[in-house]
Design a protein around this motif. Structure first.
Motif, PDB file in Angstrom:
ATOM      1  N   LEU A 128       7.708  14.867   3.860  1.00  0.00           N
ATOM      2  CA  LEU A 128       7.567  13.530   3.288  1.00  0.00           C
ATOM      3  C   LEU A 128       8.623  13.267   2.215  1.00  0.00           C
ATOM      4  O   LEU A 128       8.768  12.140   1.756  1.00  0.00           O
ATOM      5  CB  LEU A 128       6.165  13.356   2.676  1.00  0.00           C
ATOM      6  CG  LEU A 128       5.001  13.562   3.642  1.00  0.00           C
ATOM      7  CD1 LEU A 128       3.672  13.455   2.914  1.00  0.00           C
ATOM      8  CD2 LEU A 128       5.056  12.578   4.785  1.00  0.00           C
ATOM      9  N   ARG A 155       4.787  17.859  -0.604  1.00  0.00           N
ATOM     10  CA  ARG A 155       5.429  16.735   0.103  1.00  0.00           C
ATOM     11  C   ARG A 155       6.698  17.193   0.827  1.00  0.00           C
ATOM     12  O   ARG A 155       6.987  16.740   1.923  1.00  0.00           O
ATOM     13  CB  ARG A 155       5.767  15.622  -0.884  1.00  0.00           C
ATOM     14  CG  ARG A 155       4.545  14.824  -1.272  1.00  0.00           C
ATOM     15  CD  ARG A 155       4.929  13.599  -2.066  1.00  0.00           C
ATOM     16  NE  ARG A 155       3.727  12.985  -2.627  1.00  0.00           N
ATOM     17  CZ  ARG A 155       3.653  12.462  -3.820  1.00  0.00           C
ATOM     18  NH1 ARG A 155       4.701  12.440  -4.594  1.00  0.00           N
ATOM     19  NH2 ARG A 155       2.521  11.933  -4.254  1.00  0.00           N
ATOM     20  N   PHE A 174       0.831  -1.205   0.000  1.00  0.00           N
ATOM     21  CA  PHE A 174       0.000   0.000   0.000  1.00  0.00           C
ATOM     22  C   PHE A 174       0.868   1.260   0.000  1.00  0.00           C
ATOM     23  O   PHE A 174       0.531   2.257  -0.626  1.00  0.00           O
ATOM     24  CB  PHE A 174      -0.898  -0.039   1.247  1.00  0.00           C
ATOM     25  CG  PHE A 174      -1.843   1.124   1.377  1.00  0.00           C
ATOM     26  CD1 PHE A 174      -2.979   1.197   0.587  1.00  0.00           C
ATOM     27  CD2 PHE A 174      -1.614   2.138   2.296  1.00  0.00           C
ATOM     28  CE1 PHE A 174      -3.859   2.263   0.712  1.00  0.00           C
ATOM     29  CE2 PHE A 174      -2.474   3.196   2.429  1.00  0.00           C
ATOM     30  CZ  PHE A 174      -3.606   3.259   1.632  1.00  0.00           C
ATOM     31  N   ALA A 230      -4.107  13.701   0.842  1.00  0.00           N
ATOM     32  CA  ALA A 230      -3.209  13.399  -0.276  1.00  0.00           C
ATOM     33  C   ALA A 230      -3.998  13.222  -1.563  1.00  0.00           C
ATOM     34  O   ALA A 230      -5.203  12.945  -1.548  1.00  0.00           O
ATOM     35  CB  ALA A 230      -2.418  12.144   0.034  1.00  0.00           C
ATOM     36  N   PRO A 257       3.429   6.989  -3.413  1.00  0.00           N
ATOM     37  CA  PRO A 257       3.825   8.088  -2.516  1.00  0.00           C
ATOM     38  C   PRO A 257       2.637   8.705  -1.767  1.00  0.00           C
ATOM     39  O   PRO A 257       2.766   9.073  -0.601  1.00  0.00           O
ATOM     40  CB  PRO A 257       4.468   9.100  -3.453  1.00  0.00           C
ATOM     41  CG  PRO A 257       4.938   8.305  -4.611  1.00  0.00           C
ATOM     42  CD  PRO A 257       3.967   7.190  -4.770  1.00  0.00           C
ATOM     43  N   ASP A 258       1.463   8.814  -2.432  1.00  0.00           N
ATOM     44  CA  ASP A 258       0.308   9.411  -1.752  1.00  0.00           C
ATOM     45  C   ASP A 258      -0.121   8.550  -0.577  1.00  0.00           C
ATOM     46  O   ASP A 258      -0.447   9.053   0.500  1.00  0.00           O
ATOM     47  CB  ASP A 258      -0.859   9.554  -2.732  1.00  0.00           C
ATOM     48  CG  ASP A 258      -0.544  10.534  -3.835  1.00  0.00           C
ATOM     49  OD1 ASP A 258       0.169  11.499  -3.545  1.00  0.00           O
ATOM     50  OD2 ASP A 258      -0.987  10.315  -4.970  1.00  0.00           O
ATOM     51  N   ASN A 259      -0.154   7.245  -0.811  1.00  0.00           N
ATOM     52  CA  ASN A 259      -0.551   6.342   0.265  1.00  0.00           C
ATOM     53  C   ASN A 259       0.464   6.376   1.395  1.00  0.00           C
ATOM     54  O   ASN A 259       0.103   6.322   2.571  1.00  0.00           O
ATOM     55  CB  ASN A 259      -0.664   4.912  -0.265  1.00  0.00           C
ATOM     56  CG  ASN A 259      -1.793   4.765  -1.262  1.00  0.00           C
ATOM     57  OD1 ASN A 259      -2.567   5.697  -1.456  1.00  0.00           O
ATOM     58  ND2 ASN A 259      -1.884   3.624  -1.906  1.00  0.00           N
ATOM     59  N   TRP A 260       1.730   6.446   1.010  1.00  0.00           N
ATOM     60  CA  TRP A 260       2.774   6.501   2.027  1.00  0.00           C
ATOM     61  C   TRP A 260       2.618   7.763   2.874  1.00  0.00           C
ATOM     62  O   TRP A 260       2.711   7.725   4.099  1.00  0.00           O
ATOM     63  CB  TRP A 260       4.141   6.462   1.344  1.00  0.00           C
ATOM     64  CG  TRP A 260       5.270   6.513   2.305  1.00  0.00           C
ATOM     65  CD1 TRP A 260       5.750   5.503   3.080  1.00  0.00           C
ATOM     66  CD2 TRP A 260       6.067   7.661   2.611  1.00  0.00           C
ATOM     67  NE1 TRP A 260       6.796   5.945   3.839  1.00  0.00           N
ATOM     68  CE2 TRP A 260       7.017   7.282   3.567  1.00  0.00           C
ATOM     69  CE3 TRP A 260       6.076   8.975   2.169  1.00  0.00           C
ATOM     70  CZ2 TRP A 260       7.964   8.146   4.088  1.00  0.00           C
ATOM     71  CZ3 TRP A 260       7.029   9.845   2.692  1.00  0.00           C
ATOM     72  CH2 TRP A 260       7.945   9.428   3.630  1.00  0.00           C
ATOM     73  N   GLY A 261       2.338   8.874   2.198  1.00  0.00           N
ATOM     74  CA  GLY A 261       2.103  10.121   2.924  1.00  0.00           C
ATOM     75  C   GLY A 261       0.919   9.995   3.862  1.00  0.00           C
ATOM     76  O   GLY A 261       0.956  10.461   5.012  1.00  0.00           O
ATOM     77  N   PHE A 262      -0.129   9.335   3.396  1.00  0.00           N
ATOM     78  CA  PHE A 262      -1.328   9.119   4.212  1.00  0.00           C
ATOM     79  C   PHE A 262      -0.985   8.295   5.453  1.00  0.00           C
ATOM     80  O   PHE A 262      -1.480   8.553   6.554  1.00  0.00           O
ATOM     81  CB  PHE A 262      -2.376   8.400   3.352  1.00  0.00           C
ATOM     82  CG  PHE A 262      -3.557   7.882   4.110  1.00  0.00           C
ATOM     83  CD1 PHE A 262      -4.490   8.752   4.656  1.00  0.00           C
ATOM     84  CD2 PHE A 262      -3.743   6.527   4.275  1.00  0.00           C
ATOM     85  CE1 PHE A 262      -5.585   8.265   5.348  1.00  0.00           C
ATOM     86  CE2 PHE A 262      -4.826   6.027   4.958  1.00  0.00           C
ATOM     87  CZ  PHE A 262      -5.754   6.907   5.502  1.00  0.00           C
ATOM     88  N   VAL A 263      -0.102   7.308   5.286  1.00  0.00           N
ATOM     89  CA  VAL A 263       0.243   6.421   6.409  1.00  0.00           C
ATOM     90  C   VAL A 263       1.159   7.121   7.413  1.00  0.00           C
ATOM     91  O   VAL A 263       0.960   7.004   8.623  1.00  0.00           O
ATOM     92  CB  VAL A 263       0.906   5.122   5.874  1.00  0.00           C
ATOM     93  CG1 VAL A 263       1.526   4.322   6.997  1.00  0.00           C
ATOM     94  CG2 VAL A 263      -0.117   4.278   5.136  1.00  0.00           C
ATOM     95  N   VAL A 264       2.141   7.864   6.916  1.00  0.00           N
ATOM     96  CA  VAL A 264       3.144   8.392   7.850  1.00  0.00           C
ATOM     97  C   VAL A 264       2.813   9.782   8.383  1.00  0.00           C
ATOM     98  O   VAL A 264       3.399  10.199   9.388  1.00  0.00           O
ATOM     99  CB  VAL A 264       4.569   8.418   7.237  1.00  0.00           C
ATOM    100  CG1 VAL A 264       5.019   7.035   6.851  1.00  0.00           C
ATOM    101  CG2 VAL A 264       4.656   9.377   6.074  1.00  0.00           C
ATOM    102  N   PRO A 287      -6.352   8.599  -0.627  1.00  0.00           N
ATOM    103  CA  PRO A 287      -5.987   7.273  -0.121  1.00  0.00           C
ATOM    104  C   PRO A 287      -6.695   6.948   1.183  1.00  0.00           C
ATOM    105  O   PRO A 287      -6.859   7.815   2.044  1.00  0.00           O
ATOM    106  CB  PRO A 287      -4.473   7.378   0.105  1.00  0.00           C
ATOM    107  CG  PRO A 287      -4.214   8.819   0.263  1.00  0.00           C
ATOM    108  CD  PRO A 287      -5.241   9.545  -0.531  1.00  0.00           C
ATOM    109  N   TYR A 289      -3.774  16.669   6.270  1.00  0.00           N
ATOM    110  CA  TYR A 289      -3.233  16.489   4.908  1.00  0.00           C
ATOM    111  C   TYR A 289      -4.120  15.526   4.137  1.00  0.00           C
ATOM    112  O   TYR A 289      -4.309  14.391   4.537  1.00  0.00           O
ATOM    113  CB  TYR A 289      -1.806  15.940   5.009  1.00  0.00           C
ATOM    114  CG  TYR A 289      -1.196  15.521   3.684  1.00  0.00           C
ATOM    115  CD1 TYR A 289      -1.213  16.375   2.589  1.00  0.00           C
ATOM    116  CD2 TYR A 289      -0.594  14.281   3.544  1.00  0.00           C
ATOM    117  CE1 TYR A 289      -0.643  15.992   1.383  1.00  0.00           C
ATOM    118  CE2 TYR A 289      -0.015  13.894   2.344  1.00  0.00           C
ATOM    119  CZ  TYR A 289      -0.046  14.756   1.261  1.00  0.00           C
ATOM    120  OH  TYR A 289       0.507  14.378   0.066  1.00  0.00           O
TER     121      TYR A 289
END
Lengths: 675, 314
Positions: free
Chosen positions: B54, B49, A65, B84, A69-76, B88, B82
């Motif tokens: 990020l 980002r 998932f 994104a 990058p968008d999902n990663w941003g959402f997670v972190v 997501p 945020y």
């Protein structure tokens, strides 16, 4: 952090269920009619490969998932430190992985521990192989994370981080005897994998900010690069059209024959000469592929080795001394009855109990114990126990001889007893004993530190002769000549010992040394192994040359670095120097400072081509553009020109710019940044 | 405390040889609604980002709510919402799972706000995220972003892929979110109508370079369009500073200019045009002209006559 941990658990539960289900089905299938060595067979058949696959799967799916990058941003982007998110993720993933693998194994262990399930005594160490496989899956878990998250080409260096867990498997499974050492290797590899995974997770696949994680990633890539290079060298040998090999044999009359085998375009041929190279006309029409010539040469069916002289890793590779083998705890005893006698029980030597356990093969319940003083029922302790661990248990199976350094027994389990046949002098202990000759009329050959003894099965001494070779340097193969019952003894130097020794001795029926032939070392420069060895030298790191003896390389990788050591070293050093020069050029191209350039060049002088590949994997190939000040090619990603030091010009203005002063934003006293 | 919610200093990012953001000096005033404009690939998302920590910049720096972007502590992240690009969300989660999950993470979680945004988007709380329509998923994401009551809201192309109704709902939710005067919103978008409706300040990125940062009114007033009519074919134009679009036709030239000064007007009058008309231009047209590329001295092909077409077919 707990909520992230719980979410990860919930999210990946389905994958753990799949792994659990698959392994459970396999275990239940085995439990229907369990083999005697169930807990050693299960790892070999299933967990050995399912563990890595499961680890890899869990590592990949858990971060799939986050590859966007968008999902990663959402997670972190959470009010939790990024390290906390990673820890929660790993804790959940490893918990699920270990539970999915360990629970079916636990079912097998519980089943095996119940009386009547297996015809062997249950020992705690039997869980070690499966435990190692379960824990080893964690190494693949982190590798799965790294190769999923790391931004690299799939056909480039992306898969290379798998090298470390593969190496860990190879080391922990093939080369390590004690379980704790295997555990240590697995933990170290997991720590490296976790550090690399943290690096690529924290930087969204780049691993560019933290030195320790970069180092861990480099270690993973390096191991993969070395593994791939070895694989390519080995694979390339498959295309060799032909080759030539030489080896010695002893014929049924006790004469040494030098055999030269050639393969040309798939056709095999043999040439037979004496050790001096004179052709032997009696072998003109011999075809060794023809079963009619299967007994052309003597079969040495007895081996005498001093266990103290066996070096690592031979101990693990060939003597079943590792934690994955039943041997260190149990020795299955075979052929323990005279021909035609059928035993109604199976037998194992129980090393911790120092007694032979007899089991009913149908009910799989213990029948009793056999010790030096005879049989005792299962509910009673043996009257007397054996002296300790038998000598060389891996050679014992199939033999009636049960040897200890202070006594040698002849096993007669049809009478539920063992019979002492030889007691050595206190200053000349036994180091090895074997049954020699055909099964129906075999004799007992016993080697003590200074002498060789041949005995009848009754224990009557046939002859005793001095042993003129040092058992700490040599090992021995023995056979009886069919025609005259002379003993032929081949003496080999142990791996890694010098000088080289290959001697064939023949003893008469009364123990007289009839003749002794010293065979020269065979160095065939037309052997295909020469090219393979040179190619291997080109990829071999100089740093490992000092710590890895040639004989270990020869044993493990099936090359001839001892035989062709000059070629091997020349190629290794040439390659190392080339790598250092190449690294210097790459480092300058990447704009590294001199200290870093020298460090990398020195490192790659020691690490070889795999080090260069690692360097290329860790650093992006730098973009360059023309410097507006000096006109030379400058690094695009660096603010100042490396030639003239001029800073990069600000963004060019084309008259379209619309910027308002800070006051227009209602900000008093604050200066709006101006482009 | 800085007057800017976001500040960047010479922020630059390369991806390999490609320069994505170059020497960006940006300031987003606290309490503003800031529209971040630019064409696809102009570097908007990369900038956001980097600002959120990020992505690390190749060089330069940025701060957000007074903290260095690359080392944002958790309590500052809690103050930043945020959303994104692509909305997501964990597909297996039902709305109530997502609510429970987020609630445990954010200390200022507002259940009422979460529910009201969902109701606004008519999202069934029992639905799994993977089964939602794009609009519903956008609603869920927005609810999850707004409910922690952030001081700074960063929305990366929030209306992407939404139908007009969903887009309108999203904007109205954002309007709802701006009820707090001290809240800063920065959102990137291609949709000028949304920017026009929402933003009071804008920044325009043109292929990695910041070209404009001003109030919406200033931008609108700075971009002007003129039609220069000639008796014959229009002449070759001399270099005119600020020309962003030039469309020559048979006897006229349509010029779009930025930062028109008296000198520019004088230059236009000296071109020999029989008539110069300033015509009104919408924000969308301004933006398209601003970023659509200069068609200086390019003549559009003549429209083929019907008879020629018929002849061609015959």
């Amino acid at each position: 952090m707990i909520s992230i941990f719980l979410r990860e658990l919930r999210e990946n539960l389905k994958w753990a269920a799949v792994i659990f289900g698959v392994l459970l089905v396999m275990v239940l299938h085995e439990l229907r009619d369990p083999p005697t060595m169930l807990l050693f067979d299960l790892p070999q058949r299933y967990t050995l490969w399912l563990g890595p696959i499961a680890g890899l799967l869990m590592g990949v799916v858990q971060v799939l998932f986050e590859t966007r990058p968008d999902n990663w941003g959402f997670v972190v982007h959470r009010p939790v430190p990024r390290a906390g998110i990673f820890l929660a993720k790993c804790a959940a993933g490893l918990l699920l992985l270990y539970a999915a693998l360990a629970l079916p194994c636990l079912v097998a262990v519980i089943s095996a521990a119940r009386p009547g399930r297996l015809a062997i005594p249950f020992q705690g160490r039997m869980v070690f192989p499966m435990l190692a496989d379960v824990l080893n899956a964690g190494c693949y878990y982190f590798a799965g994370m790294v190769l999923t998250l790391r931004k690299a080409r799939w056909l480039g260096t992306r898969l290379l981080p798998l090298g470390v867990p593969l190496a860990s498997s190879a080391i922990a499974i093939m080369f390590i005897a004690p379980f704790w050492q295997a555990l240590l290797v697995i933990l170290i590899v997991q720590a490296i994998g976790a550090a690399a995974a943290w690096g690529v997770f924290a930087d969204n696949g780049a691993a560019e900010r933290r030195v320790a994680t970069r180092f861990a990633l480099g270690a993973m890539v390096y191991a993969g690069a070395i593994g791939m290079a070895i694989g390519l060298v080995g694979f390339s040998q498959g295309f060799t059209p032909g080759g030539r090999w030489q080896y010695y044999q002893v014929d049924r009359d006790g004469n040494v024959v030098l055999i030269t085998q050639t393969i040309q375009h798939g056709e095999r041929g043999w040439a037979f000469t004496d050790p001096a190279g004179r052709p032997l006309p009696q072998y003109d029409r011999v075809d060794l592929d023809d079963p009619a010539y299967a007994n052309q040469f003597l079969r040495f069916n007895a081996r005498l080795v001093d266990r103290e002289s066996i070096p690592w890793p031979i101990t693990v590779l060939y003597t079943s001394a590792g934690y994955r083998s039943p041997m260190p705890g149990l020795i299955p005893l075979r052929a323990v009855a005279p021909a035609g006698v059928r035993l109604r029980f199976s037998a194992v030597y129980d090393i911790p109990q120092r007694a032979i356990d007899l089991f009913d093969p149908v009910t799989r319940m213990p029948i009793g114990l056999v010790g030096p003083a005879g049989f005792s029922p299962p509910d009673q302790p043996p009257i007397e126990r054996f002296a300790g661990t038998p000598l060389l248990p891996f050679l014992q199976g199939g033999s009636h001889v049960l040897a200890f350094d202070s006594i040698v027994y002849w096993i007669e389990l049809d009478h539920r007893r063992v019979r002492p046949v030889f007691v050595p002098q206190p200053d000349d202990p036994v180091f090895s004993a074997a049954e020699v000759g055909p099964a129906i009329d075999s004799k007992i050959l016993i080697a003590t530190t200074h002498r060789l003894h041949l005995l009848e099965r009754s224990g009557q001494l046939v002859w005793s002769a001095p042993l003129d070779q040092d058992p700490m340097r040599c090992n021995f193969d023995a056979a009886l000549l069919p025609a005259n019952r002379h003993l032929v003894l081949r003496t080999f130097s142990n791996p890694g010992t010098k000088p080289y020794c290959n001697v064939v001795s023949e003893y008469s029926v009364d123990g007289m040394l009839l003749h002794q032939v010293e065979l020269p070392r065979l160095t065939d420069f037309r052997s295909p192994k020469k090219i393979e060895t040179m190619a291997f030298g080109a990829i071999f790191p100089v740093a490992a040359r000092a710590i890895c003896p040639s004989w270990i390389l020869d044993e493990v990788l099936d090359v001839k670095t001892e035989e062709f050591s000059n070629f091997f070293d020349e190629f290794m050093w040439s390659s190392a120097i080339l790598c250092a020069i190449l690294t210097l050029l790459i480092a300058r191209r990447c704009g590294m400072g001199w200290s870093k350039t020298i460090a990398w060049s020195s490192a790659n002088l020691l690490l070889g081509p795999a080090g260069v590949a690692t360097m290329l994997a860790l650093y992006d190939w730098p973009a360059r553009e023309r410097c507006v000040a000096c006109g030379r090619s400058r690094l695009a990603a660096r603010r100042d020109c490396s030639h003239c030091g001029a800073p990069l010009a600000s963004a060019p203005q084309d008259g379209r710019e619309i910027f308002e002063p800070a006051e227009a934003f209602g900000l008093h006293g604050a200066a709006l940044p101006v482009a | 405390m800085s007057d800017y919610a976001i500040q960047t200093h010479h922020l630059t990012r390369y991806f390999g040889a490609k320069r994505v953001v170059f020497d960006l000096n940006l300031g987003v005033p606290c309490g503003s609604i800031f529209g971040f404009l630019g064409r696809n690939g102009s570097g908007k998302t990369t900038t956001l980002r980097m600002v959120l920590g990020l992505l690390s910049p190749t060089w330069g720096s940025s701060s957000i709510l007074g903290h260095d972007s690359q080392s944002l502590p958790p309590h500052i992240r809690a103050r930043i919402g945020y959303l994104a690009e692509g909305h997501p969300v964990h597909g297996w989660m039902r709305v109530r799972d997502a609510q429970a999950y987020q609630k445990r993470l954010y200390p200022r979680w507002n259940d009422d706000l979460f529910r009201s945004v969902l109701e606004f988007f008519r999202v069934d709380p029992k639905t799994r995220a993977r089964n939602m329509s794009r609009g519903e998923r956008a609603g869920l994401c927005l609810a999850m972003t707004l409910a922690p009551e952030p001081d700074l809201l960063i929305l990366d192309d929030p209306a992407i892929g939404l139908d007009p109704v969903a887009r309108r709902s999203l904007l109205e939710s954002m309007v709802y979110a701006t009820r707090r005067a001290d809240r800063t919103i920065i959102f990137s978008s291609h949709l000028l109508a949304d920017i026009e409706r929402m933003a009071d300040h804008i920044a325009v990125l043109d292929y990695s370079i910041l070209r404009a940062q001003c109030s919406l009114e200033t931008f609108r007033s700075c971009v002007q369009q003129f039609v220069l009519r000639f008796e014959g074919p229009p002449p070759e134009l001399p270099p005119i500073r600020g020309v962003i679009q030039c469309v020559p036709r048979q006897s006229e030239i349509r010029l779009t200019l930025v930062n028109v000064t008296g000198q520019t007007r004088a230059l236009l009058e000296n071109l020999g045009a029989v008539r110069i008309d300033e015509i009104p231009i919408s924000l969308e047209d301004s933006f398209v002209s601003y970023l659509g590329g200069t068609l200086e001295n390019v003549r559009l092909p003549e429209t083929p006559k019907v008879a020629e077409l018929a002849g061609g077919v015959a």
